[in-house]
Design a protein around this motif. Structure first.
Motif, mmCIF file in Angstrom:
data_model
loop_
_atom_site.group_PDB
_atom_site.id
_atom_site.type_symbol
_atom_site.label_atom_id
_atom_site.label_comp_id
_atom_site.label_asym_id
_atom_site.label_seq_id
_atom_site.Cartn_x
_atom_site.Cartn_y
_atom_site.Cartn_z
ATOM 1 N N GLN A 96 35.760 73.397 49.671
ATOM 2 C CA GLN A 96 35.792 73.831 51.004
ATOM 3 C C GLN A 96 34.411 74.273 51.286
ATOM 4 O O GLN A 96 33.986 73.937 52.249
ATOM 5 C CB GLN A 96 36.615 75.047 51.435
ATOM 6 C CG GLN A 96 38.174 74.561 51.463
ATOM 7 C CD GLN A 96 39.011 75.760 51.852
ATOM 8 O OE1 GLN A 96 39.648 76.480 51.231
ATOM 9 N NE2 GLN A 96 39.008 76.419 53.168
ATOM 10 N N VAL A 97 33.817 75.178 50.598
ATOM 11 C CA VAL A 97 32.564 75.540 50.579
ATOM 12 C C VAL A 97 31.504 74.599 50.718
ATOM 13 O O VAL A 97 30.704 74.534 51.428
ATOM 14 C CB VAL A 97 32.233 76.866 49.657
ATOM 15 C CG1 VAL A 97 30.669 77.286 49.880
ATOM 16 C CG2 VAL A 97 32.975 77.902 49.609
ATOM 17 N N LYS A 98 31.594 73.607 49.893
ATOM 18 C CA LYS A 98 30.597 72.527 49.719
ATOM 19 C C LYS A 98 30.566 71.661 51.005
ATOM 20 O O LYS A 98 29.520 71.155 51.183
ATOM 21 C CB LYS A 98 31.020 71.462 48.525
ATOM 22 C CG LYS A 98 30.715 71.942 47.255
ATOM 23 C CD LYS A 98 31.204 70.817 46.212
ATOM 24 C CE LYS A 98 30.983 71.639 44.720
ATOM 25 N NZ LYS A 98 31.379 70.593 43.741
ATOM 26 N N LYS A 99 31.745 71.646 51.771
ATOM 27 C CA LYS A 99 31.946 70.780 52.662
ATOM 28 C C LYS A 99 31.282 71.335 53.851
ATOM 29 O O LYS A 99 31.131 70.830 55.265
ATOM 30 C CB LYS A 99 33.312 70.279 52.909
ATOM 31 C CG LYS A 99 33.893 69.375 51.894
ATOM 32 C CD LYS A 99 35.353 69.012 52.157
ATOM 33 C CE LYS A 99 35.716 68.021 51.115
ATOM 34 N NZ LYS A 99 37.236 67.836 51.254
ATOM 35 N N ASN A 100 31.066 72.610 54.053
ATOM 36 C CA ASN A 100 30.554 73.471 55.273
ATOM 37 C C ASN A 100 29.128 72.674 55.576
ATOM 38 O O ASN A 100 28.351 72.657 54.584
ATOM 39 C CB ASN A 100 30.388 74.967 54.883
ATOM 40 C CG ASN A 100 29.802 75.736 56.097
ATOM 41 O OD1 ASN A 100 29.270 75.598 56.845
ATOM 42 N ND2 ASN A 100 30.553 76.909 55.908
#
Length: 466
Positions: free
Chosen positions: A314-318
């Protein structure tokens, strides 16, 4: 008024000054840079005349020449320069924090002077991900399912909170709402991330039921923060990460812990206070853990995010992640440092931060004695030198309020004040940064490297023997 006009008229012309300077300039300098330096010198003197003409003494031609040459010398120096750290603060934020190991520096040079596979998959021949170059290493060393690296830990904290709690509530103990160096405040970061801060507990004591009562349908995150250099002693209470994980487990709430410095080795066997390691916090069940790469880890400036795979993804896709990504220089040195940790003995020996933190005071004294012997052989008469025990500091918000036994070279100049001497050392071609304590100038040898010794000895010898 006439005196002021006369002094202003007497100021040298820029072009004429440059013509006289060119034959005596020790190094090549561009005409543009030289003209700027000359103009700045003349302008400073002009302001002195205008501000206090009665006490102004006009400079002679020789004084003008010396002033110009002094400023040219300053102008040729790099702004970011090597210094000798004699403060005894190992992870000195103002002096660049952790030093890289020799292997990391070599890898950094290689990757800076040649093309690299930064975002090129050598196996498939297609575009790759820069994060994959260190992710497996981090996971193997920490026990985490996934990892991501951004440009510093403040960025890591901001990115994770923005991802997990934007528009939602994040609960934090009141005693952990700290401000660290550079006015970095946890409440401000949370506000910038779009999360609503919910404070619980009192400054010194926070209980499990404080978190439990604060949880609502809007709660998205339970955040635990390392308090850096801030400590409360005495009547205190904190809720453990394991307890927070238990509380969040059935409520669809994430648990995040910001370790700040973060370390992969337990340094307590070397006499340092016990700090939680990254592996221990990951094992506790936290969804996300953040920590610095350039503090106790001993690597380059970076913010390392580890945790459960679905959360890290999720964090990577921010979209914010792209603005915070690391470059090839950080990746090159970080990978080298991480590989060193596969052998903890090697890490203690070759990572400068760990080596300095765990070095015995007796070895530090021997290094200081080498310099003291050389200074005494130089027969310096206008300064007294001696050794004295002292206390070093970890620095960087790591292992706060704990001193490390060390030894310092103590200087007492006879012909200049301590403040003048301290200033002269900072103004040297190779600046020496020490500290004034009890009317003495101290050079703490915990942070003096073997490679510093010859230059440090020469610097002090040349200063006192002119």
């Amino acid at each position: 008024m006439e005196k002021k006009k006369e002094l202003l008229r007497s100021l040298p012309k820029v072009d004429e000054s440059m013509v006289r300077l060119y034959p005596v300039i020790p190094e090549k300098i561009s005409s543009v840079q030289l003209k700027n330096i000359v103009r700045q010198c003349i302008e400073r003197e002009r302001r002195k005349i205008l501000s206090d003409v009665d006490n102004y003494t006009a400079l002679t031609d020789e004084q003008w020449q010396n002033l110009f040459l002094s400023q040219v010398k300053q102008g040729l120096r790099y702004n970011l320069r090597r210094v000798i750290n004699g403060t005894g603060v190992v992870i000195h934020t103002n002096l660049g924090r952790s030093l890289l190991s020799d292997k990391a520096a070599e890898q950094l040079v290689q990757c800076s002077r040649h093309y690299t596979n930064l975002e090129f998959d050598l196996s498939s021949g297609k575009r790759g991900s820069r994060y994959s170059l260190v992710e497996q290493l981090i996971c193997e060393l920490t026990g985490a399912e996934a990892a991501l690296v951004v440009n510093n830990n403040a960025a890591a904290v901001l990115l994770v909170i923005d991802t997990l709690a934007h528009g939602k509530e994040a609960i934090v103990s009141r005693g952990e709402l700290v401000e660290i160096g550079g006015s970095f405040r946890i409440p401000d970061v949370m506000a910038k991330s779009g999360a609503t801060l919910i404070e619980v507990g009192a400054t010194n004591r926070t209980h499990f039921y404080d978190y439990e009562r604060a949880i609502t349908e809007e709660t998205a995150l339970l955040l635990k923060v390392h308090t850096s250099n801030f400590r409360i002693l005495g009547f205190t209470k904190q809720v453990s990460t394991e307890e927070l994980v238990t509380l969040a487990r059935d409520r669809n709430i994430r648990v995040m812990e910001d370790l700040g410095s973060g370390c992969l080795l337990d340094l307590s066997p070397f006499g340092l206070p016990k700090e939680p390691t990254v592996q221990e916090v990951v094992k506790s069940g936290a969804d996300i853990v953040t920590f610095s790469g350039d503090k106790l880890l001993g690597g380059p400036q970076a913010g390392i995010i580890v945790g459960k795979k679905e959360v890290v993804e999720q964090v990577k896709k921010n979209p914010l992640n792209r603005a915070l990504r690391i470059d090839k220089f950080t990746l090159a040195s970080l990978e080298s440092i991480l590989r060193t940790y596969y052998d903890f003995d090697e890490a203690l020996l070759h990572i400068p931060t760990l080596r300095m933190l765990t070095e015995e005071a007796g070895l530090i004294k021997k290094r200081a004695q080498k310099v003291l012997r050389k200074l005494k052989k130089a027969s310096i008469e206008n300064c007294t030198f001696s050794l004295q025990p002292t206390m070093s500091q970890t620095g960087g918000g790591a292992i706060p309020a704990y001193g490390l036994e060390s030894w310092a070279l103590q200087l007492c100049p006879a012909e200049v004040s301590l403040n003048r001497f301290e200033s002269d050392m900072r103004d040297s071609a190779l600046p020496l940064i020490g500290r004034i304590e009890d009317n003495r100038f101290l050079i703490d040898f915990r942070t003096i490297l073997d490679t510093d010794i010859a230059e440090l000895t020469l610097l002090l010898t040349e200063y006192f023997i002119k």
